[in-house]
Design an enzyme around this catalytic site. Structure first.
Site, PDB file in Angstrom:
ATOM      1  N   ARG A 141       0.833  -1.225   0.000  1.00 36.95           N
ATOM      2  CA  ARG A 141       0.000   0.000   0.000  1.00 36.95           C
ATOM      3  C   ARG A 141       0.868   1.276   0.000  1.00 36.95           C
ATOM      4  NH1 ARG A 141      -3.056  -3.685  -0.650  1.00 36.95           N
ATOM      5  NH2 ARG A 141      -5.122  -3.973   0.283  1.00 36.95           N
ATOM      6  N   SER A 198     -10.893  -1.421   3.848  1.00 35.56           N
ATOM      7  CA  SER A 198     -10.025  -1.654   5.012  1.00 35.56           C
ATOM      8  C   SER A 198      -9.602  -0.306   5.585  1.00 35.56           C
ATOM      9  CB  SER A 198      -8.765  -2.419   4.612  1.00 35.56           C
ATOM     10  OG  SER A 198      -9.092  -3.668   4.083  1.00 35.56           O
ATOM     11  N   GLU A 217      -4.891   2.909   6.857  1.00 37.45           N
ATOM     12  CA  GLU A 217      -4.708   2.824   5.405  1.00 37.45           C
ATOM     13  C   GLU A 217      -5.412   4.018   4.755  1.00 37.45           C
ATOM     14  OE1 GLU A 217      -5.606  -0.943   3.171  1.00 37.45           O
ATOM     15  OE2 GLU A 217      -6.577   0.464   1.816  1.00 37.45           O
TER      16      GLU A 217
HETATM   17  N1  EPU Z   1     -10.529 -12.040   9.659  1.00 35.30           N
HETATM   18  C1  EPU Z   1     -11.223 -12.282  10.800  1.00 35.30           C
HETATM   19  N2  EPU Z   1     -12.239 -11.437  11.145  1.00 35.30           N
HETATM   20  C2  EPU Z   1     -12.573 -10.354  10.388  1.00 35.30           C
HETATM   21  C3  EPU Z   1     -11.860 -10.106   9.215  1.00 35.30           C
HETATM   22  C4  EPU Z   1     -10.826 -10.954   8.866  1.00 35.30           C
HETATM   23  O1  EPU Z   1     -10.952 -13.230  11.509  1.00 35.30           O
HETATM   24  O2  EPU Z   1     -13.498  -9.640  10.778  1.00 35.30           O
HETATM   25  C5  EPU Z   1      -9.476 -12.966   9.246  1.00 35.30           C
HETATM   26  C6  EPU Z   1      -9.993 -13.845   8.094  1.00 35.30           C
HETATM   27  O3  EPU Z   1     -10.621 -14.977   8.531  1.00 35.30           O
HETATM   28  C7  EPU Z   1      -8.742 -14.177   7.324  1.00 35.30           C
HETATM   29  C8  EPU Z   1      -7.851 -12.978   7.563  1.00 35.30           C
HETATM   30  O4  EPU Z   1      -8.375 -12.289   8.703  1.00 35.30           O
HETATM   31  O5  EPU Z   1      -8.122 -15.310   7.838  1.00 35.30           O
HETATM   32  C9  EPU Z   1      -7.740 -12.063   6.375  1.00 35.30           C
HETATM   33  O6  EPU Z   1      -9.030 -11.545   6.028  1.00 35.30           O
HETATM   34  P1  EPU Z   1      -9.409 -11.147   4.536  1.00 35.30           P
HETATM   35  O7  EPU Z   1      -9.104 -12.268   3.598  1.00 35.30           O
HETATM   36  O8  EPU Z   1     -10.781 -10.604   4.551  1.00 35.30           O
HETATM   37  O9  EPU Z   1      -8.375 -10.010   4.151  1.00 35.30           O
HETATM   38  P2  EPU Z   1      -7.807  -8.744   4.949  1.00 35.30           P
HETATM   39  O10 EPU Z   1      -6.401  -9.023   5.283  1.00 35.30           O
HETATM   40  O11 EPU Z   1      -8.708  -8.314   6.032  1.00 35.30           O
HETATM   41  C10 EPU Z   1      -6.838  -7.631   2.788  1.00 35.30           C
HETATM   42  C11 EPU Z   1      -6.861  -6.268   2.153  1.00 35.30           C
HETATM   43  C12 EPU Z   1      -8.166  -6.060   1.417  1.00 35.30           C
HETATM   44  C13 EPU Z   1      -8.317  -7.154   0.352  1.00 35.30           C
HETATM   45  C14 EPU Z   1      -8.291  -8.502   1.063  1.00 35.30           C
HETATM   46  C15 EPU Z   1      -8.360  -9.672   0.098  1.00 35.30           C
HETATM   47  C16 EPU Z   1      -5.501  -4.836   3.610  1.00 35.30           C
HETATM   48  C17 EPU Z   1      -5.491  -3.777   4.636  1.00 35.30           C
HETATM   49  N3  EPU Z   1      -6.701  -5.243   3.191  1.00 35.30           N
HETATM   50  O12 EPU Z   1      -7.859  -7.643   3.773  1.00 35.30           O
HETATM   51  O13 EPU Z   1      -8.093  -4.796   0.764  1.00 35.30           O
HETATM   52  O14 EPU Z   1      -9.523  -7.004  -0.367  1.00 35.30           O
HETATM   53  O15 EPU Z   1      -7.049  -8.627   1.802  1.00 35.30           O
HETATM   54  O16 EPU Z   1      -7.138  -9.841  -0.519  1.00 35.30           O
HETATM   55  O17 EPU Z   1      -4.428  -5.288   3.187  1.00 35.30           O
HETATM   56  C18 EPU Z   1      -8.581  -2.508   1.119  1.00 35.30           C
HETATM   57  O18 EPU Z   1      -7.364  -2.321   1.095  1.00 35.30           O
HETATM   58  O19 EPU Z   1      -9.407  -1.562   1.282  1.00 35.30           O
HETATM   59  C19 EPU Z   1      -9.086  -3.860   0.974  1.00 35.30           C
HETATM   60  C20 EPU Z   1     -10.383  -4.149   1.064  1.00 35.30           C
END
Ligand code: EPU
Length: 341
Positions: free
Chosen positions: A165, A239, A336
């Site tokens: 990012r 996010s 972010e």
């Molecule tokens: N998780 C939880 N509870 C929650 C949310 C997530 O336990 O409420 C756990 C999930 O089970 C999973 C892990 O956290 O094991 C990761 O969750 P997720 O796959 O939803 O991805 P994220 O890391 O929360 C990142 C990006 C997103 C992108 C997704 C998919 C960042 C800050 N965010 O989210 O990007 O869509 O991966 O690749 O890196 C954004 O930047 O605005 C955004 C939406």
């Protein structure tokens, strides 16, 4: 091009909060952009580049300088030898329409970044990423106006210093450049990335063994719709915090208390852990609501303006989350979303 005064910014951002811009200009080409920059320079005002407003939070007091709404458009696709292709897009092009066009021509690379709200320029500045792909993996060049020399400079991928990012354009030295156009390197019928957990599960459930690029785009759109609020209807910027990068030792210690903690390697000695997990499983914030602000029911990392919230309310809410994570894990979450003030 007309420079407007006191333009309300709330509806121009997906969070739908905040005050007005003292001055506002919509720029459709480089000559408009130069006029706008010269105007700000003459008045000794700061300027801010606004794309779709999908990753920003405007202060309730507004912005006392010039907001430049990036509307430079144009998409050009060149198919080269060996199935290679270049897609060149103006910084103001809507990101997902651009991705849709590349998928329609079977040019692979950007399909995992489907349905992300924003513009092409912002995709490069923030190095957007999702489902195992970061846009930097497919950027060849970024063209940007140097607001000191007023000349357009072409940056190679390396010169953009992309990180998670992050890019050169977010740094102190990079701030004087305004991205105008981005060139992407794509591949006709190229390899697809389907190894992200949610994507794998999606195809397993649908019993699709060899997904096509079109299947991948459709899968990503469906996964995002299920997990994330649609910015057309809900006030949010996706996010809110970045996923923190911590030492392997720190992650190991946390894993003793929270055995299900997921993590992803990020360098030799560090790992990236999901802030969503910390906010949800460690701090119990999933679906938590206070006043007009809350976290999304399916994703604790996503803050939502449930209607009528102020930017201050959102920032105060985020502060409570940040403090709790710090107290429980010792980790400092970094935003972010960018605050315009
Ligand atoms: N998780 C939880 N509870 C929650 C949310 C997530 O336990 O409420 C756990 C999930 O089970 C999973 C892990 O956290 O094991 C990761 O969750 P997720 O796959 O939803 O991805 P994220 O890391 O929360 C990142 C990006 C997103 C992108 C997704 C998919 C960042 C800050 N965010 O989210 O990007 O869509 O991966 O690749 O890196 C954004 O930047 O605005 C955004 C939406």
């Amino acid at each position: 091009m007309k420079i407007q005064e006191n333009v309300s910014l709330g509806e121009l951002t997906t969070f739908r909060t905040g005050g007005a811009a003292r001055y506002f200009a919509s720029v459709k080409n480089i000559s408009d952009l130069k006029i706008a920059v010269r105007f700000a320079k003459e008045k000794k005002l700061p300027f801010f580049i606004l794309g779709r407003g999908a990753n920003v939070l405007v202060s309730d007091a507004g912005f006392c300088g010039l907001v430049i709404k990036m509307e430079i458009r144009g998409i050009e696709v060149k198919e080269l030898l060996n199935k290679k292709a270049r897609a060149i897009a103006g910084a103001g092009e809507e990101w997902d329409s651009f991705v849709a066009k590349t998928v329609k021509r079977k040019l692979c690379g950007l399909e995992n970044l489907s349905f992300i709200p924003g513009t092409v320029g912002a995709s490069a500045v923030g190095n957007i990423g999702a489902y195992g792909t970061e846009v930097k993996d497919h950027i060849l060049f970024v063209e940007a106006l140097d607001t000191e020399t007023m000349k357009v400079k072409k940056f190679s991928n390396k010169e953009c210093s992309f990180g998670y990012r992050e890019s050169f354009f977010k740094t102190k030295e990079g701030k004087k450049y305004i991205v105008t156009r981005v060139t992407f390197s794509l591949k006709k019928n190229g390899a697809l990335k389907t190894d992200y957990k949610d994507v794998l599960e999606f195809f397993e459930n649908k019993k699709i063994i060899s997904p096509t690029q079109k299947n991948v785009r459709e899968a990503i759109i469906e996964i995002r719709k299920k997990k994330l609020p649609d910015v057309s209807f809900v006030g949010t910027a996706g996010s809110f915090f970045k996923n923190p990068v911590v030492s392997k030792r720190k992650a190991g210690a946390l894993k003793e208390t929270y055995p299900n903690l997921p993590f992803f390697l990020s360098g030799e000695k560090s790992v990236k852990i999901p802030a969503g997990f910390l906010l949800d499983k460690v701090c119990g914030f999933k679906g938590y609501k206070k006043g007009n602000v809350g976290t999304w029911e399916n994703q604790a990392l996503v803050l939502v303006n449930y209607g009528g919230a102020t930017t201050k309310e959102i920032l105060d809410f985020a502060d409570v989350m940040k403090k709790k994570v710090k107290e429980k894990t010792g980790i400092d979450l970094e935003m972010e979303v960018k605050v315009i003030k």
